[in-house]
Structure formats: C-alpha cells, structure tokens
Design an enzyme around this catalytic site. Structure first.
Site, short mmCIF file in Angstrom:
data_model
loop_
_atom_site.label_atom_id
_atom_site.label_comp_id
_atom_site.label_asym_id
_atom_site.label_seq_id
_atom_site.Cartn_x
_atom_site.Cartn_y
_atom_site.Cartn_z
N GLU A 176 -61.56 11.33 -20.65
CA GLU A 176 -60.89 10.13 -20.65
C GLU A 176 -61.09 9.64 -19.14
OE1 GLU A 176 -56.29 8.49 -20.30
OE2 GLU A 176 -56.43 10.82 -20.31
N LYS A 213 -61.21 8.94 -24.85
CA LYS A 213 -60.20 8.39 -24.72
C LYS A 213 -60.10 7.29 -23.58
CE LYS A 213 -54.97 8.98 -23.87
NZ LYS A 213 -53.80 9.47 -23.73
#
Length: 295
Positions: A176, A213
């Site tokens: 992420e 992500k």
C-alpha cells in the site's frame, strides 16, 4: 476456507475488502465517529476494547456475511481477540471473508516528499503468529505526498522488500503505497508510481504474486496495466478520505479495481443504533461499495 480457496476468492474480486485496521493513533477519532466519546474509556486497554466491540458488531452483522465482503484487514489486537466466541480469523472465514493483518508500525517522518514505513522490528514474530492464526495475507502502508521520483522509488522498493519477506513466510502481501489525494501534483506522481511498481514487478520471480492497495487515480484506468499483470493477484482501492458517495463514484471509473474502504464503509454507523438500524446502515454502504467494485 483453505489457502487455495481464499486465493481464488480474492482473484475473482466479486466484492470488496473491508478495512478494519485502525490502530492506536486513529482509534480515538474512529470511536468518536462511531458515537463513543473519550470520556467513555480510560487507557489503551479500554480504548481497544471499545473499538473491538465495534468491529465485532460489524463482523457479526448479517449484512457483513452476504457475500459482498470478500476480505477484511485487521489490526493485530483484533486478530488476537475473539468474535462470537471464536478467534477473529476463524469467525471471518466462517462468514466467507478472507482475513488479512496490518503489519506496518506506522510512518517515518517525511523525506523527499514521502513517508516510508518505520522499521518493522516486530515483523518476523507477527508473521509467525499470523500464519498460526490462519491469516491469508498482510497489509503495509506508506504515504506519497509529492511527485518526487527519488522518494517514490524508495517507497516502492521498501514495499516490495517487505512483501518478499511476507511471501517467504507463506502469506499474501498487500502493498500500500498510498498517494495523498490532496497533492497538487498527484497526476504526475501517480505516473511515476505506476512505472516504479512495474519495474519491481518485473524483478519478482514468476512464481510470486502480490496485491496492491492504491489511491483511486486521478486519471481513470491508469492502473489497468497493474490490474492485468500476471504477478498481481488483485488491485484494491483505498478511499483516501473520500466520503462513501465520492469514493464509489471515483472507483466506478476504474475497471478491475475493487474497494478496500474503511471510513467510507463505517462513516454512518453509530453505537446508539439498534441492531436493525445498524445492519440496515451497514448493508446500504456495503451495497454501494460492492456496486462500485463491479465495474
């Protein structure tokens, strides 16, 4: 669900991943949003007890197990706790929800327009515990605040370095590298970010996959090449501060990305709601997010 079944569920992407991983710094704000004031708890144990009550209520709500939530990202204390008298990961899998664990230890100070992850001093022990508890994967967050090529390259390199350690432990990493959606140069920076991710994917052995992500990109379908990449199991989107309607509208512009929302899923839930009101409110959010994840 075994690992093969969980992998298939995430790969098909028929739904979205709920982010239930608020940790120490963000927990008081999350509780206030839920209608629990600071005066209702004292100290970390009571604070985390209150947030676990909220998460347990979400997980056990009927609408959470209607098949539209395919995964959930947990904070370590949530993983260590119980839901409905069972370990949280087991309770999730019984509901058809694939469990992930947040593994980063917060953000370092900003340098070169980014915030790297703090040193992961507890990683090996946390990965070992996560495997023992039946978790499927992990999630690690860093933040990009400007289109600084050196900083973005450092963020992505760190993400893949940690991701490889996660794979070595037998888990699926969600990388992420969040791009701050308020950054003026986001469009330029997201192009740099995509190029750095592709470069690192090329260096991954063919038998390895990661999940990504990412902030919903300013340019629609910018990350379609990542969605289609054979070394990427799934690309999920964070809400990044958007409210539910905004987040869903932006996500709908990006084919193949599915949601991994926290605030956008939980924003209208309140401790004071009856079970029926709570489930109806959660169900409406889940339906909206799932619809936006089906493009």
């Amino acid at each position: 669900m075994n690992t093969e079944e969980m992998t298939a569920k995430i790969a098909k992407g028929k739904g979205f991943i709920a982010a239930l991983d608020q940790s120490g710094g963000s927990t008081p704000k999350a509780l206030r949003g839920y209608g629990v004031e600071d005066s209702e708890w004292s100290g970390d144990d009571e604070m985390f007890g209150k947030i676990h009550e909220m998460r347990s209520r979400v997980i056990t709500s009927p609408s959470f197990s209607n098949g539209k939530v395919i995964g959930a990202i947990l904070f370590e204390r949530t993983m260590d706790g119980q839901v409905d008298g069972k370990p949280t990961a087991e309770a999730l899998k019984e509901r058809g929800v694939v469990p992930f664990i947040k593994i980063d230890q917060g953000l370092a100070d900003e340098e070169n327009g980014v915030q790297l992850m703090n040193p992961l001093t507890k990683l090996d022990a946390l990965l070992e515990k996560s495997v023992a508890q039946g978790m499927f994967g992990t999630k690690e967050r860093s933040v990009i605040k400007s289109a600084n090529a050196e900083g973005i390259a450092a963020v992505v390199a760190q993400q893949f370095e940690v991701g490889n350690r996660v794979i070595d432990a037998g888990l699926m990493p969600i990388l992420e590298p969040e791009y701050d959606i308020t950054a003026d140069d986001r469009a330029e920076g997201e192009e740099i970010l995509k190029a750095e991710i592709l470069k690192n994917l090329d260096n991954l052995p063919d038998d390895r996959q990661v999940m990504l992500k990412l902030s919903i990109p300013k340019k629609a379908n910018l990350y379609k090449e990542l969605v289609d990449h054979p070394k990427v199991l799934s690309v999920v989107a964070l809400s990044g501060g958007y409210l539910t309607d905004e987040a869903c509208a932006e996500l709908e512009k990006n084919n193949g990305m599915i949601a991994s929302f926290s605030r956008a899923m939980l924003q209208d839930l309140r401790a004071q709601q009856s079970d029926e009101e709570f489930d109806a409110t959660l169900g409406n959010a889940i339906n909206s997010i799932c619809a936006a994840s089906s493009t």
